[in-house]
Design an enzyme around this catalytic site. Structure first.
Site, PDB file in Angstrom:
ATOM      1  N   LYS A  35      -2.492  -8.850 -19.829  1.00  0.00           N
ATOM      2  CA  LYS A  35      -3.822  -9.141 -19.268  1.00  0.00           C
ATOM      3  C   LYS A  35      -4.753  -7.962 -19.523  1.00  0.00           C
ATOM      4  CE  LYS A  35      -1.570 -11.595 -15.447  1.00  0.00           C
ATOM      5  NZ  LYS A  35      -1.423 -11.665 -13.964  1.00  0.00           N
TER       6      LYS A  35
ATOM      7  N   GLN B 155      11.737   4.497  -0.887  1.00  0.00           N
ATOM      8  CA  GLN B 155      12.946   5.088  -0.291  1.00  0.00           C
ATOM      9  C   GLN B 155      12.723   6.557   0.047  1.00  0.00           C
ATOM     10  OE1 GLN B 155      16.790   3.666  -2.345  1.00  0.00           O
ATOM     11  NE2 GLN B 155      15.193   3.134  -3.819  1.00  0.00           N
TER      12      GLN B 155
ATOM     13  N   LYS C  36      -2.387   5.901  -2.817  1.00  0.00           N
ATOM     14  CA  LYS C  36      -3.842   5.809  -2.726  1.00  0.00           C
ATOM     15  C   LYS C  36      -4.394   5.409  -4.091  1.00  0.00           C
ATOM     16  CE  LYS C  36      -6.390   8.567  -0.368  1.00  0.00           C
ATOM     17  NZ  LYS C  36      -7.101   9.719   0.206  1.00  0.00           N
TER      18      LYS C  36
ATOM     19  N   VAL D  20      28.428   1.835  -0.679  1.00  0.00           N
ATOM     20  CA  VAL D  20      27.526   0.690  -0.780  1.00  0.00           C
ATOM     21  C   VAL D  20      27.117   0.463  -2.237  1.00  0.00           C
ATOM     22  CG1 VAL D  20      25.340  -0.281   0.075  1.00  0.00           C
ATOM     23  CG2 VAL D  20      26.704   1.168   1.563  1.00  0.00           C
TER      24      VAL D  20
ATOM     25  N   GLN E 162       0.871  -1.182   0.000  1.00  0.00           N
ATOM     26  CA  GLN E 162       0.000   0.000   0.000  1.00  0.00           C
ATOM     27  C   GLN E 162       0.910   1.236   0.000  1.00  0.00           C
ATOM     28  OE1 GLN E 162      -3.677  -0.607   2.687  1.00  0.00           O
ATOM     29  NE2 GLN E 162      -2.193  -2.075   3.500  1.00  0.00           N
TER      30      GLN E 162
END
Length: 316
Positions: A197, A140, A105, A311, A102
């Site tokens: 689809k 993020q 909206k 990283v 979720q």
């Protein structure tokens, strides 16, 4: 060569994925910190950190997998305990970031739980997040702290490369999974296909067309999450009907809820390859499912953050 850890480094775990945390600690050459999770008689969670963390750089491993409400509360309470015990930094390693589906909206009066959980983690006192394959990359941006999102595709791709399958095609089960399929196909140096689809008219059956060349090929369906397994089971059936030689499936997060195991067993899927971002219970470890470990990737990420190394190489 063993990792170099400072004397202020500490790593803890909670109840969602202790096996993964133990493996990470073993790779880092350290022991898990001592803590306990108990319950009051009414079920309220109580956490006790059983060693000093004052001034320490703490890493806390916890997936927010089901039961999500318990694991989220454990995580928030532990972060609060670490903050009140004067830990210098609280780096939260969340292999599977739940409540992420979720993330917007889609219709009126809906929550955005991915943002809600981000707010709660920040309020509790987390200072950094290390996670894997967020349901949507924009999550993020819900955080006002550093977020390192690692990818499961390289681990899964290496497995299939070692397996030595020939005549492969990577399949996205819907249009939304094309970006993920392209990344996987690039690593395997192969082509992609997807299932289109659509409903021609309201209240009619969904029409599913296979777009791409799959005939006589080993099709590998890739998704980020396998929850009920409805999507991959239906996709496998359509691919076999379309002339695929065999169908494999893979994902980073094996939620496997409801009738998922039954659907996987009954579907024309030769093998489902998943990772251990979520601890798969022993009763769900059927022969069709192969579990790959993400411990080495997470251990390397932790070491890079701890020793202030970039990283970004781990994202490649």
């Amino acid at each position: 060569m063993p990792y170099q850890l400072g004397r202020k480094f500490k790593i803890f775990t909670l109840n969602s994925n202790p096996e993964l945390a133990e493996e990470i600690a073993g790779l880092l050459g350290c022991k898990l910190g001592k803590s306990s999770v108990t319950r009051f008689s009414d079920g309220e969670i109580q956490i006790n950190i059983e060693e000093s963390v004052r001034g320490d750089e703490v890493y806390l491993v916890q997936s927010t997998s089901q039961p999500g409400y318990e694991h989220v509360m454990e995580l928030l309470i532990m972060i609060d305990a670490l903050k009140r015990a004067s830990a210098e930094t609280i780096n939260v390693v969340i292999p599977y970031y739940g409540y992420a589906r979720q993330d917007r909206k889609a219709s009126s009066r809906e929550p955005i739980t991915a943002k809600l959980v981000a707010n709660m983690l920040e309020t509790a006192g987390a200072t950094r997040i290390i996670t894997m394959d967020l349901h949507a990359p924009q999550i993020q941006g819900f955080f006002d702290m550093p977020v390192d999102q690692l990818l499961g595709i390289p681990i899964i791709a290496d497995y299939f490369i070692e397996k030595g399958l020939e005549d492969t095609v990577i399949v996205a089960p819907d249009n939304g999974g094309l970006a993920r399929a392209r990344k996987m196909a690039k690593r395997l140096d192969t082509s992609i296909a997807f299932l289109d689809k659509r409903r021609p008219e309201p209240d009619t059956d969904e029409v599913i067309n296979v777009v791409g060349d799959i005939e006589g090929k080993n099709a590998i369906i890739i998704v980020d999450i396998v929850d009920t397994a409805v999507t991959i089971a239906l996709a496998a059936k359509k691919l076999m009907e379309g002339g695929a030689k065999a169908v494999y499936a893979c994902c980073t997060h094996a939620v496997l809820s409801g009738q998922a195991i039954k659907r996987i067993e009954e579907a024309p899927i030769t093998e489902l390859v998943v990772t251990n971002t979520i601890q798969v219970p022993s009763e769900k470890r059927i022969p069709k499912i192969t579990i790959l470990s993400v411990a080495e990737l997470l251990a390397e990420a932790i070491e890079h953050v701890h020793n202030e190394k970039p990283v970004s190489p781990l994202f490649e």
